[in-house]
Design a protein around this motif. Structure first.
Motif, PDB file in Angstrom:
ATOM      1  N   SER A  36     -10.827  -8.000 -42.332  1.00 45.56           N
ATOM      2  CA  SER A  36     -10.231  -6.745 -41.867  1.00 45.56           C
ATOM      3  C   SER A  36     -11.212  -5.939 -41.032  1.00 45.56           C
ATOM      4  O   SER A  36     -10.841  -5.314 -40.041  1.00 45.56           O
ATOM      5  N   ASN A  37     -12.503  -5.980 -41.410  1.00 43.79           N
ATOM      6  CA  ASN A  37     -13.521  -5.181 -40.717  1.00 43.79           C
ATOM      7  C   ASN A  37     -14.060  -5.858 -39.462  1.00 43.79           C
ATOM      8  O   ASN A  37     -14.343  -5.192 -38.466  1.00 43.79           O
TER       9      ASN A  37
ATOM     10  N   SER B 273      -2.027 -10.633 -47.202  1.00 40.62           N
ATOM     11  CA  SER B 273      -3.059 -11.161 -48.112  1.00 40.62           C
ATOM     12  C   SER B 273      -3.425 -10.123 -49.161  1.00 40.62           C
ATOM     13  O   SER B 273      -3.575 -10.449 -50.345  1.00 40.62           O
ATOM     14  N   LYS B 274      -3.569  -8.866 -48.735  1.00 38.57           N
ATOM     15  CA  LYS B 274      -3.901  -7.806 -49.695  1.00 38.57           C
ATOM     16  C   LYS B 274      -2.792  -7.653 -50.736  1.00 38.57           C
ATOM     17  O   LYS B 274      -3.063  -7.457 -51.926  1.00 38.57           O
TER      18      LYS B 274
ATOM     19  N   TYR C 100      -1.570 -12.397 -34.954  1.00 36.86           N
ATOM     20  CA  TYR C 100      -1.017 -12.405 -36.311  1.00 36.86           C
ATOM     21  C   TYR C 100      -2.000 -11.867 -37.348  1.00 36.86           C
ATOM     22  O   TYR C 100      -1.703 -11.860 -38.538  1.00 36.86           O
ATOM     23  N   LEU C 101      -3.197 -11.428 -36.900  1.00 37.16           N
ATOM     24  CA  LEU C 101      -4.252 -11.032 -37.831  1.00 37.16           C
ATOM     25  C   LEU C 101      -3.831  -9.858 -38.708  1.00 37.16           C
ATOM     26  O   LEU C 101      -4.063  -9.850 -39.918  1.00 37.16           O
ATOM     27  N   GLU C 102      -3.188  -8.867 -38.101  1.00 32.60           N
ATOM     28  CA  GLU C 102      -2.786  -7.677 -38.856  1.00 32.60           C
ATOM     29  C   GLU C 102      -1.804  -8.030 -39.970  1.00 32.60           C
ATOM     30  O   GLU C 102      -1.934  -7.567 -41.103  1.00 32.60           O
ATOM     31  N   ILE C 103      -0.831  -8.897 -39.637  1.00 31.36           N
ATOM     32  CA  ILE C 103       0.164  -9.321 -40.645  1.00 31.36           C
ATOM     33  C   ILE C 103      -0.529 -10.103 -41.749  1.00 31.36           C
ATOM     34  O   ILE C 103      -0.251  -9.920 -42.936  1.00 31.36           O
TER      35      ILE C 103
ATOM     36  N   LYS D 159      -8.700  -5.272 -33.548  1.00 35.63           N
ATOM     37  CA  LYS D 159      -7.843  -4.093 -33.592  1.00 35.63           C
ATOM     38  C   LYS D 159      -6.843  -4.274 -34.731  1.00 35.63           C
ATOM     39  O   LYS D 159      -5.826  -4.926 -34.583  1.00 35.63           O
ATOM     40  N   VAL D 160      -7.180  -3.716 -35.882  1.00 36.01           N
ATOM     41  CA  VAL D 160      -6.295  -3.793 -37.044  1.00 36.01           C
ATOM     42  C   VAL D 160      -5.842  -2.391 -37.369  1.00 36.01           C
ATOM     43  O   VAL D 160      -6.629  -1.557 -37.808  1.00 36.01           O
TER      44      VAL D 160
END
Length: 674
Positions: free
Chosen positions: A105-106, A15-16, A7-10, A293-294
């Protein structure tokens, strides 16, 4: 346990978006202190961020947004008045949150940046209103936990207690109460366990962990832990988790364990455990350094996807139709099928390009806040006017155009707009204006950055260029205004007397020019003394598929982008003259520089003794040049392919394309030849 990485990408994308909304709302609040709807919007964003970050296990984001919530709630309830000081503090929090999200993100982790100083400031704002402080709870608040709990060492592993005693660990008993309306109690408990286990060791759970995972508990459970964390810090982390109603913490007095074993044995055990712990910490550090992997995402309107799907369906139909045409079939049927296929591929191309297009609003949204901060820093009143935010450009352009625009806007504010006293002398309003306008123009997108400041001082530019040895005195005397303005884009040129944080670092505008030209665009400048300046950026709509003119140079084929071609002419070889070692020809009463493409591209061929030369006249802003080619092949739609990192430094070549016969044609970067 659930893998939250999926769920990291979402999380990062949302958030941004939430932070951008918070930024805009804070700017609106600054102009209207009493607007409750704006406060409600900011509160909702903070609450959403807190819940999302808690679920993902990002405790620093959760802790900061939790404290922001408290202040925002007090503002909503009129417990404290909205002031400039509070808005500045909320902006500081926003900046830290953006840094956390960028770090996530990084690297996939919040990093080492601390926000405790901001949490203290937020607590100071709330010092008269906070009822539940994060200090040690009173006896009345925790009837379920006694004031002192003695734990016999035999209840737990000897080595753990020995480690706790010798290493200065604290023992805590925690009672966690969830919101009665919590829908997924086991999932919430999982997040709590995850948060605790990062810095603590859980000794005991009541009810047992298995029962908690199966939701065989009411709305509360107890844990006994060992940690080096302070009680206040531990409570703050747990209170930051969404749907946690209350957290009660009691310090445990660890009864000294009178061991009958040899002291050396205890130390050996402890040494072994510490080494294992260090190995685990090293593993954790290594896993954190691995970049998650974003991917880059684009939100697409469902109608555009439906259109794409329909066109692909049409493509499958025509494929079947082509398969059904026999060798003996009529040629007319084949021609009709090919024409139909061409229409579909053109429509498919348009549809895919629309999917890649995103509003330039994504870039523009960052500038109101930047203008606010710069106006405060420089003591200038500046208002920003934005137009055309809905203009769509390719996603690749969006990613690259931000930095050049930031540089141009900073340049306008620092160099262009005068201080209030100077503006009064010229009869201008106290507040300077910066305009940021975008609009489509054919196959291009135009972005204008305009200010109503002092304009560009041409004499000062010439003097600086002369001082730096960029031009000679003779060139300075004969140089017209346009040529002088072009000096601004020379590498290392700056008119600033002092280097500041805003602009004038000696970098000049060459970084802007280089970036824009790498995107296939151009920069033009218009200026009127004491009236203002305008920087005009013209960019291609897309960087993926373009219309190009294919030409022959020797035995090789090259593509020249059609949007840079002004016309194609034929000139007499005898009419070419040399001026300062540059071939030129007089064409329509203007001097046209002539460039021999075979020499520039190092194509080996014998110079044909032609009377007439085919020349492709190429434009860049108000400049033109004639490219001599051997022959023309024709106009064609081409797909731009990168040459890869090993060939990325070649200035004359912008990329390559694969032709219908499988041959590769290089694409000429016309901007680099002027």
């Amino acid at each position: 346990m659930m893998d939250m990485g999926q769920y990291l990408e979402i999380f990062i994308e949302e958030s941004k978006e939430n932070l951008q909304n918070m930024n805009q709302s804070l700017l609106d609040l600054e102009n209207n202190y009493g607007d409750k709807s704006i406060l409600n919007d900011i509160f909702r964003v903070a609450h959403t961020l807190k819940g999302m970050s808690s679920t993902m296990g990002f405790s620093k984001v959760a802790s900061l947004t939790h404290e922001m919530e408290n202040v925002l709630q007090a503002l909503r309830n009129n417990e404290i008045p909205t002031s400039e000081k509070i808005i500045d503090l909320l902006f500081e929090c926003l900046d830290i949150l953006e840094e956390y999200i960028n770090e996530i993100s990084n690297t996939g982790d919040e990093g080492d940046l601390e926000s405790n100083h901001l949490i203290k400031k937020l607590n100071n704002v709330m010092s008269t209103n906070i009822e539940l402080s994060i200090t040690e709870s009173s006896d009345e608040e925790i009837p379920a936990i006694s004031s002192e709990i003695l734990i016999e060492a035999e209840e737990f592993s000897k080595s753990i207690v020995e480690k706790a005693a010798l290493e200065g660990y604290n023992g805590y008993r925690i009672k966690i109460e969830l919101n009665p309306n919590c829908m997924l109690k086991s999932a919430r408990a999982f997040i709590i366990f995850n948060t605790i286990e990062r810095d603590c060791e859980i000794l005991k759970s009541n009810p047992p962990v298995e029962d908690i995972e199966d939701e065989k508990f009411d709305t509360s459970f107890e844990l006994i832990i060992l940690t080096r964390m302070a009680q206040e810090e531990l409570k703050r982390e747990l209170c930051g988790i969404s749907e946690v109603e209350n957290v009660l913490i009691e310090k445990i007095i660890l009864k000294e364990y009178s061991t009958r074993t040899d002291q050396q044995e205890v130390e050996n055990k402890l040494s072994l455990e510490i080494e294992e712990s260090m190995d685990e910490d090293e593993d954790k550090r290594q896993s954190k350094t691995k970049k998650p992997k974003v991917g880059k995402t684009v939100r697409v309107d469902i109608d555009r996807l439906d259109n794409l799907m329909n066109l692909v369906s049409e493509l499958i139909i025509i494929k079947t139709r082509l398969e059904d045409i026999d060798d003996d079939g009529r040629k007319q049927n084949m021609n009709e099928a090919i024409e139909y296929l061409e229409r579909i591929t053109t429509s498919l191309h348009d549809a895919v390009m629309k999917v890649r297009m995103v509003p330039i609003e994504r870039v523009f949204n960052r500038f109101p806040r930047m203008i606010r901060d710069l106006s405060k820093e420089l003591g200038k009143e500046i208002s920003l006017f934005m137009s055309g935010e809905e203009t769509e450009v390719d996603r690749t352009v969006i990613d690259e155009i931000g930095d050049p625009l930031i540089h141009l806007i900073r340049n306008s504010i620092d160099h262009g707009i005068e201080d209030p006293e100077t503006r009064k002398r010229f009869g201008k309003p106290d507040a300077g204006t910066v305009k940021l306008i975008a609009y489509p123009d054919g196959n291009s997108v135009v972005i204008e950055v305009e200010d109503d400041g002092q304009g560009i001082n041409i004499d000062r530019v010439k003097a600086k260029a002369l001082e730096k040895g960029i031009i000679t005195k003779e060139q300075s005397d004969t140089m017209d205004e346009k040529e002088a303005i072009h000096l601004l884009f020379h590498a290392g040129f700056s008119t600033a007397d002092k280097i500041s944080d805003i602009s004038g670092r000696g970098v000049g505008l060459d970084v802007v020019k280089t970036k824009i030209e790498s995107l296939g665009g151009i920069v033009e400048v218009q200026t009127i003394k004491n009236k203002g300046s305008k920087f005009i950026i013209r960019l291609p709509l897309t960087l993926a598929i373009i219309q190009a003119l294919l030409v022959n140079i020797g035995t090789e084929k090259y593509a020249i982008p059609l949007n840079s071609i002004k016309e194609i002419i034929t000139i007499k070889t005898a009419s070419i003259r040399k001026v300062q070692n540059q071939e030129v020809v007089l064409y329509r009463n203007h001097t046209l520089p002539i460039l021999r493409m075979n020499k520039i591209l190092h194509v080996d061929r014998e110079e044909p003794a032609k009377e007439d030369l085919t020349v492709v006249v190429v434009k860049k802003g108000d400049k033109t040049a004639g490219f001599v080619v051997d022959s023309l092949i024709g106009q064609q739609e081409i797909v731009i392919k990168s040459l890869g990192k090993f060939l990325s430094g070649i200035k004359v070549i912008a990329g390559a394309t694969i032709l219908g016969n499988g041959q590769v044609a290089l694409i000429v970067d016309t901007n680099s030849l002027f």
